[in-house]
Design a protein around this motif. Structure first.
Motif, PDB file in Angstrom:
ATOM      1  N   TRP A 237      -4.603  -5.409  -8.546  1.00 58.99           N
ATOM      2  CA  TRP A 237      -3.189  -5.155  -8.833  1.00 58.99           C
ATOM      3  C   TRP A 237      -2.752  -3.751  -8.446  1.00 58.99           C
ATOM      4  O   TRP A 237      -1.641  -3.340  -8.755  1.00 58.99           O
TER       5      TRP A 237
ATOM      6  N   PRO B 279      -1.165  -1.461  -6.018  1.00 62.78           N
ATOM      7  CA  PRO B 279      -0.388  -1.650  -4.793  1.00 62.78           C
ATOM      8  C   PRO B 279      -0.787  -0.684  -3.682  1.00 62.78           C
ATOM      9  O   PRO B 279      -0.415  -0.876  -2.528  1.00 62.78           O
ATOM     10  N   HIS B 280      -1.546   0.359  -4.024  1.00 66.37           N
ATOM     11  CA  HIS B 280      -1.977   1.297  -2.984  1.00 66.37           C
ATOM     12  C   HIS B 280      -3.434   1.069  -2.602  1.00 66.37           C
ATOM     13  O   HIS B 280      -3.990   1.796  -1.808  1.00 66.37           O
TER      14      HIS B 280
ATOM     15  N   HIS C 169       0.339  -6.957  -1.520  1.00 68.34           N
ATOM     16  CA  HIS C 169       1.454  -6.489  -2.345  1.00 68.34           C
ATOM     17  C   HIS C 169       2.712  -6.292  -1.505  1.00 68.34           C
ATOM     18  O   HIS C 169       3.823  -6.580  -1.964  1.00 68.34           O
ATOM     19  N   LYS C 170       2.529  -5.799  -0.270  1.00 67.12           N
ATOM     20  CA  LYS C 170       3.689  -5.595   0.598  1.00 67.12           C
ATOM     21  C   LYS C 170       4.308  -6.933   0.979  1.00 67.12           C
ATOM     22  O   LYS C 170       5.513  -7.062   1.132  1.00 67.12           O
TER      23      LYS C 170
ATOM     24  N   PRO D 142       6.677  -9.879  -2.132  1.00 70.24           N
ATOM     25  CA  PRO D 142       8.085 -10.153  -2.460  1.00 70.24           C
ATOM     26  C   PRO D 142       8.727 -11.130  -1.488  1.00 70.24           C
ATOM     27  O   PRO D 142       9.488 -12.010  -1.898  1.00 70.24           O
TER      28      PRO D 142
ATOM     29  N   LEU E 204      12.487 -12.213  -8.774  1.00 66.27           N
ATOM     30  CA  LEU E 204      11.308 -12.791  -8.126  1.00 66.27           C
ATOM     31  C   LEU E 204      10.176 -12.990  -9.117  1.00 66.27           C
ATOM     32  O   LEU E 204       9.060 -13.352  -8.730  1.00 66.27           O
TER      33      LEU E 204
ATOM     34  N   ARG F 272       8.681 -10.678 -10.721  1.00 71.33           N
ATOM     35  CA  ARG F 272       7.707  -9.582 -10.667  1.00 71.33           C
ATOM     36  C   ARG F 272       7.771  -8.761 -11.947  1.00 71.33           C
ATOM     37  O   ARG F 272       8.767  -8.762 -12.670  1.00 71.33           O
TER      38      ARG F 272
ATOM     39  N   ASP G   3       5.461  -2.663 -12.809  1.00 65.04           N
ATOM     40  CA  ASP G   3       4.363  -2.579 -11.860  1.00 65.04           C
ATOM     41  C   ASP G   3       4.681  -1.544 -10.772  1.00 65.04           C
ATOM     42  O   ASP G   3       5.805  -1.435 -10.319  1.00 65.04           O
TER      43      ASP G   3
ATOM     44  N   SER H 286       4.015  -1.599  -7.705  1.00 62.81           N
ATOM     45  CA  SER H 286       4.508  -2.135  -6.435  1.00 62.81           C
ATOM     46  C   SER H 286       6.028  -2.272  -6.467  1.00 62.81           C
ATOM     47  O   SER H 286       6.692  -2.173  -5.442  1.00 62.81           O
TER      48      SER H 286
ATOM     49  N   ASP I 253       7.447   1.646  -6.743  1.00 65.20           N
ATOM     50  CA  ASP I 253       7.325   2.365  -5.468  1.00 65.20           C
ATOM     51  C   ASP I 253       8.615   2.288  -4.655  1.00 65.20           C
ATOM     52  O   ASP I 253       8.982   3.229  -3.954  1.00 65.20           O
TER      53      ASP I 253
END
Lengths: 266, 468
Positions: free
Chosen positions: A37, A39-40, A47-48, A51, B381, B383, B387, B389, B392
């Protein structure tokens, strides 16, 4: 410390984690969940990408079942299966959108990691170490929606896998398949680009011979009565560092297939 | 919403089903924040858990940015807790904050959408034009004479927007915000209340209050200003320096009409801004070296007024003090990151800039509007809004967008707050050059209108449908 007395007492039976798991194991899974989990971290590409595919899936399911995708919980009450759930990057959003989610993965490790994370975030998701074939054999009740995301290109028998997945779709239900096309462009970008140039994925993640053409998916599910309703490509823009849905299905693509019958669809 | 006090003992963590709600069947694990809970169910779950508050977003800091964020989030369907150490009745009082805010025209759009503008508008004075002048104290501009190096922003040059912005007393905005917050069910206002501990983990941001209450949120927002305690709790570092300057702030009443013209004189001690207010008043923002500012603040009223008059000039006629005086030390800080796990920074908690361009509050409101956009689309969505992500996206949007302005105003202050001959000559030339270039000037005007860059939806122009 996020687990509570209540969480542990009420842990659902199908979960892999349970009272017999020792503390060291839990710490290990918490660490791995944090990796999945992050994202980096090493799953950054997922993760990118997430969505964009979440929006596509939400709109496809809501659209097919006549629900407003912008409503608070557009998937409320739907039984949804995520095949190859990994760390749960798709299961959790689907749960938040209202679905009753079953996530399966052949890797017991992934399932434990996903269950650990869901427990941390307080989401109720039914994770199992299993395969679609095993679910069919076990007489699993069918689902309103089955998600097959980035899984087809990793299985041994594509036709059996897709047919078993399709068998798990209720009449009137929907399946979304996402994978990589078997084209020269796909080899250049999804294999060489992602693994060797951008180093998004470990070398050897994908075997281009196992990439699947859209027509092969369509042919595989035809005997089950499912028909392809829509398809779209997903493309990465290096400048904006973002993915978007495109018409071109030559590399990453998604297919929406539906099964006739069911209430309102007969 | 009722809140009961909870035993503050840490041992209670395991005993109270934090994420728990009454569970009907064993295959439904406890999870208050699990989806598909209506707000009513959540309220019920909250009260059944002995007063722990579970919300989507917990905002620490009930100032202008925090209050605006609470309202905007509630409007978008989020459940919000708003925590401030100060009693709202104190914050509402005129003595609490004597400053005025230059509302950019895009910011005013947001207040319109939040339903606050009707309460603010009667006390908002439009800025019709802005005159920027560089010079020593004896410059003829102070006597209403012609100046050779100046920059004249004419509001008529902006398409579709009648004014460059508005000047409003912070007090007016603050009261409008609290009126609206108190009328909004989705916002739980906890004030006065202060946090005794915060943690950000995979499950929730947790804020423990000194009175024993606890808040669990998917996302915490630091709106607690410079040297944010919440940002420090998340180990977010900040680049900071002081200017050795203070801003003296007060209102003056004057004889003649200001015609809606805002003036900024660049004096050696720092910029001296005259901002048009309602009822023939102007708000002064007078930047001085800190030691000089202290000396001016200590002057008796008549001597203070004389010092103002010497800078102000005679163009508005006789002056009289219309408010107490305040002074604020000026500093710059810019956070290394605007986000951390389950935390987002807005307003001065994210960065504080020199008031030279009157942009601090507008930057903060742009943060607010951007965060609302990011969170709304993430929730759509499914999400997790806390988080990284998701956060960011906000960080990239706002940190990069505001860096140029923040460091630009820093440069501007360094460039103008001195009396070195060659620098003065260069900046005079610069002002005249910008003045002569229409497009560049319009860009400056749109930037000061907070109308540049990727605009959050709350700041976008209203769609005007043509009459049939």
């Amino acid at each position: 410390m996020t687990t509570t007395a209540a969480d542990q007492a009420e842990s659902p039976t199908p979960r892999v984690s349970g009272a017999t798991v020792d503390g060291g194991e839990i710490a290990k899974f918490e660490k791995m969940a944090a990796e999945w989990w992050d994202p980096h971290g090493k799953f950054r590409p997922l993760h990118k990408f997430n969505p964009t595919r979440l929006a596509y899936i939400r709109d496809a399911i809501a659209g097919h079942l006549g629900r407003d995708p912008q409503s608070a919980a557009p998937l409320r009450g739907l039984r949804l299966l995520d095949v190859g759930c990994g760390g749960g990057l798709v299961c959790e959003p689907m749960r938040r959108l209202g679905a009753e989610v079953v996530g399966i993965d052949a890797s017991e490790m992934n399932v434990k990691v996903a269950a650990t994370h869901a427990e941390e975030t307080g989401l109720s998701i039914d994770y199992r170490a299993s395969t679609v074939e095993a679910l069919v054999d076990g007489g699993e009740p069918q689902f309103d929606a089955v998600l097959n995301l980035e899984a087809v290109e990793h299985v041994a028998d594509v036709d059996l896998f897709l047919q078993s997945s399709a068998a798990l779709v209720k009449p009137g239900g929907i399946m979304v398949v996402a994978t990589i096309n078997r084209t020269l462009k796909a080899v250049a970008t999804a294999k060489i680009g992602a693994e060797y140039v951008l180093r998004w994925l470990p070398v050897g993640t994908h075997d281009p011979r196992k990439f699947v053409k859209p027509s092969e998916i369509e042919r595989a599910i035809r005997p089950t009565g499912m028909t392809v309703k829509a398809s779209a490509g997903v493309a990465y823009n290096l400048l904006t560092d973002a993915w978007r849905v495109v018409d071109d299905v030559a590399v990453n693509y998604m297919i929406v297939a539906t099964k006739p019958g069911g209430p309102g669809n007969a | 919403m009722t809140l009961q006090t909870v035993a503050p003992a840490m041992g209670a963590v395991a005993a109270i089903p934090l994420g728990g709600r009454p569970v009907a069947s064993p295959d439904r694990p406890a999870a208050t924040k699990d989806i598909a809970m209506t707000n009513d169910e959540r309220d019920q779950a909250n009260s059944e858990q002995g007063g722990d508050l579970r919300v989507d977003v917990a905002i620490v800091g009930g100032g202008l940015a925090g209050g605006s964020l609470a309202l905007a989030l509630a409007g978008a369907g989020f459940r919000v807790a708003l925590v401030d150490a100060t009693d709202p009745s104190v914050m509402r009082d005129a003595a609490f904050d004597g400053r005025t805010t230059a509302l950019a025209y895009a910011t005013a759009r947001m207040f319109r959408r939040l339903g606050l503008w009707d309460a603010i508008a009667p006390s908002a004075e439009p800025i019709r034009d802005i005159l920027v002048t560089d010079g020593a104290l004896e410059s003829p501009s102070r006597r209403g004479g012609v100046v050779d190096s100046h920059l004249w922003f004419d509001g008529a040059a902006l398409d579709g927007e009648p004014y460059l912005g508005w000047i409003v007393e912070n007090q007016i905005i603050r009261n409008a915000l609290f009126d609206a917050i108190e009328a909004t069910d989705a916002i739980t206002l906890l004030a006065p209340a202060s946090a005794s501990g915060t943690s950000f983990d995979a499950g929730a941001a947790r804020i423990s209050l000194k009175d024993g209450r606890r808040i669990f949120a998917d996302l915490a927002v630091a709106a607690d200003g410079k040297r944010s305690a919440l940002a420090a709790a998340a180990d977010i570092r900040s680049h900071a320096w002081g200017y050795g300057q203070k801003a003296i702030v007060c209102s003056v009443a004057h004889e003649r009409s200001h015609d809606g013209v805002a003036q900024e004189y660049f004096l050696p001690g720092g910029p001296f801004a005259i901002l048009p207010m309602t009822n023939s008043r102007c708000s002064l923002v007078w930047t001085e070296r800190a030691d000089a500012a202290d000396a001016y603040i200590a002057l008796p009223d008549d001597a203070f007024l004389e010092a103002i008059g010497a800078r102000f000039g005679v163009y508005l006629g006789a002056l009289s003090l219309a408010s107490p005086r305040w002074s604020f030390p000026l500093g710059f800080h810019f956070s290394e990151s605007f986000v951390a796990r389950r935390l987002a920074l807005v307003g001065d908690a994210a960065r504080a800039i020199h008031p030279i361009a009157g942009q601090g509050f507008n930057l903060g409101l742009k943060d607010v509007a951007a965060l609302v956009d990011v969170l709304t689309s993430a929730r759509g969505l499914g999400r997790d809004i806390g988080d990284l992500s998701v956060l960011d996206e906000y960080d990239r949007w706002r940190r990069f967008d505001s860096a140029a302005l923040a460091f630009g105003t820093d440069m501007l202050n360094r460039l103008f707050s001195n009396d070195v001959g060659p620098i003065r000559a260069a900046r005079r030339l610069g002002l005249s050059a910008v003045n002569a270039l229409g497009p560049l000037k319009r860009t400056f005007m749109r930037e000061s209108g907070a109308d540049l860059g990727r605009l959050p939806s709350l700041l976008q122009p209203e769609r005007v449908s043509s009459a049939p």
